[in-house]
Design a protein around this motif. Structure first.
Motif, PDB file in Angstrom:
ATOM      1  N   ALA A   1      -2.719   9.201  -9.618  1.00 37.98           N
ATOM      2  CA  ALA A   1      -1.469   8.895  -8.905  1.00 37.98           C
ATOM      3  C   ALA A   1      -1.689   8.914  -7.395  1.00 37.98           C
ATOM      4  O   ALA A   1      -1.197   8.038  -6.670  1.00 37.98           O
ATOM      5  CB  ALA A   1      -0.387   9.894  -9.301  1.00 37.98           C
ATOM      6  N   ARG A   2      -2.430   9.880  -6.925  1.00 42.33           N
ATOM      7  CA  ARG A   2      -2.682   9.933  -5.475  1.00 42.33           C
ATOM      8  C   ARG A   2      -3.557   8.750  -5.044  1.00 42.33           C
ATOM      9  O   ARG A   2      -3.309   8.127  -4.013  1.00 42.33           O
ATOM     10  CB  ARG A   2      -3.346  11.265  -5.099  1.00 42.33           C
TER      11      ARG A   2
ATOM     12  N   THR B   1      -1.387   5.420  -5.074  1.00 41.31           N
ATOM     13  CA  THR B   1      -0.285   5.249  -4.124  1.00 41.31           C
ATOM     14  C   THR B   1      -0.695   5.531  -2.687  1.00 41.31           C
ATOM     15  O   THR B   1       0.039   5.189  -1.753  1.00 41.31           O
ATOM     16  CB  THR B   1       0.881   6.208  -4.476  1.00 41.31           C
TER      17      THR B   1
ATOM     18  N   ARG C   1      -0.485   8.290  -1.478  1.00 41.97           N
ATOM     19  CA  ARG C   1       0.455   9.339  -1.058  1.00 41.97           C
ATOM     20  C   ARG C   1       0.010  10.669  -1.661  1.00 41.97           C
ATOM     21  O   ARG C   1      -0.727  10.679  -2.640  1.00 41.97           O
ATOM     22  CB  ARG C   1       1.869   9.026  -1.566  1.00 41.97           C
ATOM     23  N   SER C   2       0.521  11.761  -1.111  1.00 38.45           N
ATOM     24  CA  SER C   2       0.037  13.041  -1.645  1.00 38.45           C
ATOM     25  C   SER C   2       1.082  13.833  -2.426  1.00 38.45           C
ATOM     26  O   SER C   2       0.740  14.616  -3.307  1.00 38.45           O
ATOM     27  CB  SER C   2      -0.522  13.904  -0.516  1.00 38.45           C
TER      28      SER C   2
ATOM     29  N   THR D   1       6.388  10.061  -2.132  1.00 38.90           N
ATOM     30  CA  THR D   1       6.029  10.652  -3.427  1.00 38.90           C
ATOM     31  C   THR D   1       4.981   9.805  -4.149  1.00 38.90           C
ATOM     32  O   THR D   1       5.185   8.607  -4.356  1.00 38.90           O
ATOM     33  CB  THR D   1       7.302  10.741  -4.318  1.00 38.90           C
ATOM     34  N   ALA D   2       3.891  10.447  -4.518  1.00 37.92           N
ATOM     35  CA  ALA D   2       2.875   9.748  -5.325  1.00 37.92           C
ATOM     36  C   ALA D   2       3.354   9.677  -6.775  1.00 37.92           C
ATOM     37  O   ALA D   2       3.291   8.622  -7.410  1.00 37.92           O
ATOM     38  CB  ALA D   2       1.538  10.482  -5.253  1.00 37.92           C
TER      39      ALA D   2
ATOM     40  N   ALA E   1       6.896   5.229  -6.547  1.00 37.80           N
ATOM     41  CA  ALA E   1       6.178   6.407  -7.077  1.00 37.80           C
ATOM     42  C   ALA E   1       5.881   6.182  -8.558  1.00 37.80           C
ATOM     43  O   ALA E   1       6.505   5.337  -9.203  1.00 37.80           O
ATOM     44  CB  ALA E   1       7.045   7.654  -6.894  1.00 37.80           C
TER      45      ALA E   1
END
Ligand SMILES: Cc1ncc(COP(=O)(O)O)c(C=O)c1O
Length: 398
Positions: free
Chosen positions: A116-117, A120, A122-123, A177-178, A211
């Motif tokens: 997921a990170r 995306t 994102r963390s 949001t990831a 996300a």
């Protein structure tokens, strides 16, 4: 209790149940003292087909005669892993077409978090209060149980918690949001069902902000709720599905599944984005394949709803306030923590295996093999009711 067990094997609690196992078959575990125990727990939902299902044993033996470990995950073409992931894809929505096989549920959760990170950029990962996703650092970091996590800090960063089933929390999910990670049915929290299209609304919100939704089906998966996967009840398809436990009918395993496009990110920038020596092990994959074949070609899953009804009918007692959960993932709620403890410990003495839930201390876990017979359900429920009747008498004479 066997002193070698206490002296040489690292312990998880000061008071393990300590039954010394001789062998297990179907719905029963036999102990070395010559007793048999009806299993209402199934290795904590891991033995969906009961103990030593003949088709699984046959598949394992066949594979043992060909080869065991030959290479780390992902390099060689090993038929059991290929055939299992192909069969799994056939029984999942199109967007869940590629599966990464690992060694445990918690590793699969870590893999899903990494994916997921990576996908995306994102963390932030959002998890639910009272969740349980495993005990490796990634999965542990999702927990909000202070007593359990405090001694192990620092944890993996940028984890935010929301209240399961509370729609007002959904605006916490943003373009930072990831992923949101949820158990489809919360296990340790007390077999809490998603209500009012909650999962669908979370998915919608995730889609709005880019996300990913990760659903942890490690416990509800593989037929336990009366469908092959729990999410099928809730008109939602996650971006990443995490599975394990009953997948190999009692051998160690975990996996995460996503689209081919998503999954390809783990083999590029960096390549070897997630690697494992034993993931996809051919013997375990053969057990997975046999398990899935049995589940999808028999009436076992179809029979779950009827068995749930029987449990609910037979477990009516004034000391049970409600029965939570779905299918054969059921949690009778006792009037107090003491009664729940008394029930689990007395049942052990009377040849019935029950267990606790992680956070909800008034609950008792019932997650038997899906293959359990109606007679066995009646036998076990009879023991539970007898114990509760005796408890009633004990407290009224006191
Ligand atoms: C919902 C859920 N997620 C993750 C895990 C962790 O799986 P494992 O113990 O195979 O690492 C569990 C195990 O109980 C679980 O119930």
């Amino acid at each position: 209790m066997n002193s070698d067990f206490l002296n040489y094997q690292a312990q998880t609690t000061p008071h393990p149940l300590g039954m010394e196992v001789s062998h297990a078959e179907g719905s029963f575990i036999f102990t070395k003292d010559g007793n048999r125990h009806l299993d209402f727990v199934a290795g904590v939902s891991a033995c969906g087909l009961g103990h030593r299902h003949p088709k699984v044993i046959e598949a394992i033996k066949k594979q043992l005669d060909k080869y065991m470990h030959v290479m780390v995950y992902g390099e060689y073409i090993q038929t059991p892993a290929v055939e299992f992931t192909k069969l799994l894809a056939k029984h999942l929505p199109e967007s869940l077409s590629q599966t990464y096989l690992v060694n445990s549920g918690t590793e699969a959760i870590d893999g899903a978090m990494k994916l997921a990170r990576r996908a995306t950029g994102r963390s932030q990962i959002i998890a639910a209060r009272n969740c349980y996703h495993g005990n490796s650092y990634g999965a542990l970091s999702l927990m909000d149980y202070e007593e359990r996590i405090a001694p192990f800090r620092p944890l993996v960063g940028d984890i935010t918690h929301i209240q399961f089933n509370q729609e007002t929390c959904l605006d916490v999910i943003t373009k930072n949001t990831a992923a949101v990670i949820l158990e489809t049915i919360q296990g340790g929290a007390g077999f809490i069902m998603p209500t009012h299209n909650y999962l669908k609304k979370v998915k919608q919100r995730c889609d709005e902000v880019g996300a990913l939704l990760i659903l942890d089906e490690i416990q509800p998966g593989f037929g336990r709720t009366g469908k092959l996967f729990g999410f099928e009840h809730f008109e939602v398809v996650p971006d990443i599905l995490v599975i394990g436990k009953a997948m190999a009918s009692g051998l160690p395993v975990g996996a995460f599944t996503a689209s081919k496009a998503l999954m390809s990110l783990l083999s590029d920038k960096p390549k070897l984005g997630h690697i494992t020596t034993f993931g996809g092990n051919p013997v375990i994959a053969a057990a997975c394949q046999a398990t899935l074949e049995v589940l999808t070609t028999s009436k076992i899953i179809e029979g779950v709803e009827k068995k749930e009804k029987l449990f609910r009918e037979l477990l009516q007692h004034e000391l049970i306030s409600e029965i939570r959960g779905k299918g054969l993932m059921l949690a009778p709620m006792l009037q107090s923590e003491d009664i729940a403890n008394h029930l689990v410990l007395q049942a052990k003495e009377k040849g019935l295996i029950l267990f606790w839930l992680l956070y909800e201390k008034k609950a008792v876990r019932i997650s038997p093999p899906l293959t359990i017979s109606e007679e066995e359900i009646a036998l076990g429920c009879g023991i539970i009711i007898d114990i509760l009747n005796d408890y009633d008498k004990l407290t009224t004479t006191e």
